[in-house]
Design an enzyme around this catalytic site. Structure first.
Site: not given
Ligand code: TYD
Length: 138
Positions: A53
């Protein structure tokens, strides 16, 4: 091949003595923004990838605290792969850069320092919408 625009490697202070190494960072001094959030990724199963993303406004710095992984950044036109395996180096990734992390080694720990609190509204999770917006221009 052109590099993705905006991402750059940062080298942090490293204090070395007989007891081992110590590295530190201060927001706005060693990190190009005021740090508002830190999170870390660990226990990644073999072959898994993270991210996939971009963010509208969020800036981040990635640090391999342990082990190694690749960060692949893409401005919509050019893609760059950076192998992270030193805990005194950080990869600065500005907003509007598509990114994913892959090739995690066993016991890899990725620390991410972020310029804003968590906000799902800031995510660009749709690749077509990201490309339609023109990606990152500079
Ligand atoms: P995501 O940003 O999609 O993970 P990555 O990019 O590392 O694969 O986040 C995964 C899940 O964690 C999503 O449900 C949102 C949650 N999250 C939070 O609640 N707070 C945060 O600071 C982050 C980074 C993610």
């Amino acid at each position: 091949m052109a590099k993705a625009k905006g991402a750059r490697m940062l080298e942090f202070p490293k204090i070395h003595d007989a007891r081992g190494n110590l590295t530190f960072v201060e927001g706005t001094r060693h990190i190009p923004f005021d740090i508002k959030r830190a999170y870390w990724i660990y226990d990644v199963p073999g072959g898994e990838s993270r991210g996939g993303h971009a963010y509208k406004k969020l800036e981040e710095v990635f640090v391999a605290l342990s082990g190694s992984f690749d960060v692949v950044v893409d401005d919509g036109a050019s893609t760059t792969r950076l192998h992270m395996n030193r805990s005194y180096l950080g990869l600065y990734v500005p907003n509007l850069l598509w990114r994913h992390l892959e090739n995690f080694s066993t016991n890899a720990v990725c620390l991410i320092l972020a310029s804003m609190p968590y906000n799902e509204e800031d995510y660009l999770r749709n690749r077509q919408a990201f490309l339609k917006g023109g990606g990152r221009q500079e």
